[in-house]
Design an enzyme around this catalytic site. Structure first.
Site, PDB file in Angstrom:
ATOM      1  N   CYS A 105       0.834  -1.206   0.000  1.00 23.88           N
ATOM      2  CA  CYS A 105       0.000   0.000   0.000  1.00 23.88           C
ATOM      3  C   CYS A 105       0.867   1.253   0.000  1.00 23.88           C
ATOM      4  CB  CYS A 105      -0.938  -0.002   1.209  1.00 23.88           C
ATOM      5  SG  CYS A 105      -2.003   1.452   1.304  1.00 23.88           S
ATOM      6  N   CYS A 152      -0.489   4.070   2.210  1.00 24.52           N
ATOM      7  CA  CYS A 152      -0.283   3.837   3.641  1.00 24.52           C
ATOM      8  C   CYS A 152       1.163   4.087   4.069  1.00 24.52           C
ATOM      9  CB  CYS A 152      -0.653   2.400   4.013  1.00 24.52           C
ATOM     10  SG  CYS A 152      -2.251   1.835   3.421  1.00 24.52           S
ATOM     11  N   ASP A 153       2.106   3.624   3.254  1.00 21.27           N
ATOM     12  CA  ASP A 153       3.494   3.540   3.722  1.00 21.27           C
ATOM     13  C   ASP A 153       4.503   4.383   2.950  1.00 21.27           C
ATOM     14  OD1 ASP A 153       2.649   1.682   5.621  1.00 21.27           O
ATOM     15  OD2 ASP A 153       2.904   0.001   4.235  1.00 21.27           O
TER      16      ASP A 153
END
Length: 317
Positions: free
Chosen positions: A132, A135-136
């Site tokens: 992701c 997300c990261d």
């Protein structure tokens, strides 16, 4: 018999449980093989509202579960192997346990990221390996990143990651990309993105608490090569977790559950879907939680509007 059964957890399932429990619906949550969902494999979450200093994924899921439990939600461990949605009450079979019945069902089983199945991959998820970018990506500011994949998702992830990374190497096992032309052109025109085509990933190379790169096989020469990087993002798609449904619920060509626009209603009245199992676009914790709230409210209104007896008569007609 339960008024409502939630199959699956994660931010969508737990949020649905919180709302239904507060409405005195006493929902039963069947937690599945990975209680808490994908976020239990995530380290720090910085983009979930309300946590200015971030929060660990397992902690966030544990807090949500406790909140649902506080209001009266019940939890059962187990894997749903089969359901019967042909009539109400619906029947749910949990592997190795007795069958249960429900007046309504919320499906929140999520989607599982596809992985490469190579050495050190799973061990370093959350420690250099991710599925992701949204997300990261932030954690790899001014770092070199590898993205594996050849479709639109991979192009999108690679382009997004250039906001943070100093360099992005896109690895694909074929000599041609599968992505649409517009997505390919966008990636190729980005000076931060380079391509390593016709390379098959064979091993994630660990280093201390992170990774140092990816070992690949050059499919033209047969030689093994090492691409050094601080992060590895795998973008080869997701599989919605719907095998237990058979063909009872309408899905799109990718296998995601189809819901009526603006609702969480499936093709079967009394069955609702929320979270990543019906969302192939956003796949974020906050959007999953929002859809869990929607599912609970849709479910509550459905239960208030008809009894099992009334609805059975409608189906017979």
């Amino acid at each position: 018999m339960y008024k409502s059964v939630i199959i699956g957890t994660g931010p969508a399932g737990y949020t649905a449980a919180i709302y239904l429990a507060r409405a005195n619906m006493n929902p039963l949550v069947i937690e599945g093989l990975q209680p808490g969902g994908q976020l239990t494999t995530t380290t720090e979450i910085e983009n979930f509202p309300g946590f200015p200093d971030g929060i660990m994924g397992p902690e966030l899921m544990d807090n949500m579960r406790k909140q649902a439990e506080r209001f009266g939600a019940q939890f059962k461990s187990g894997f749903v192997s089969e359901v019967d949605f042909s009539k109400r009450p619906f029947k749910i079979k949990i592997e190795g346990q007795d069958e249960i019945e429900a007046e309504s069902v919320i499906i929140s089983t999520g989607a599982s990221a596809r992985y490469l199945d190579i050495p050190n991959e799973q061990e370093y998820v959350g420690r250099g390996v991710s599925t992701c970018a949204t997300c990261d990506g932030f954690f790899f500011r001014n770092k070199k990143i590898i993205v594996v994949g050849g479709g639109d998702s991979a192009m999108e992830e690679a382009s997004f990651l250039t906001r943070f990374a100093s360099e992005v190497v896109l690895v694909h096992r074929r000599d041609e990309l599968r992505a649409s032309k517009i997505m390919q052109d966008r990636a190729k025109s980005n000076s931060k993105i380079t391509f390593a085509l016709n390379r098959t990933p064979i091993e994630v190379l660990p280093q201390d608490m992170g990774i140092r790169g990816l070992k690949v096989r050059n499919n033209e020469t047969g030689q093994e090569e090492i691409i050094e990087a601080d992060g590895l993002f795998i973008a080869i798609g997701h599989n919605p977790n719907i095998s237990f449904l058979g063909e009872q619920i309408t899905t799109d060509p990718l296998g995601y559950i189809v819901v009526n626009p603006g609702t969480t209603e499936t093709n079967i009245p009394g069955v609702f879907a929320c979270g990543d199992v019906q969302d192939s676009k956003y796949r974020q914790a906050i959007t999953a939680a929002g859809s869990g709230c929607m599912a609970a409210m849709d479910c509550e209104r459905f239960l208030e509007g008809s009894s099992v007896h009334d609805w059975s008569e409608t189906l017979d007609q």
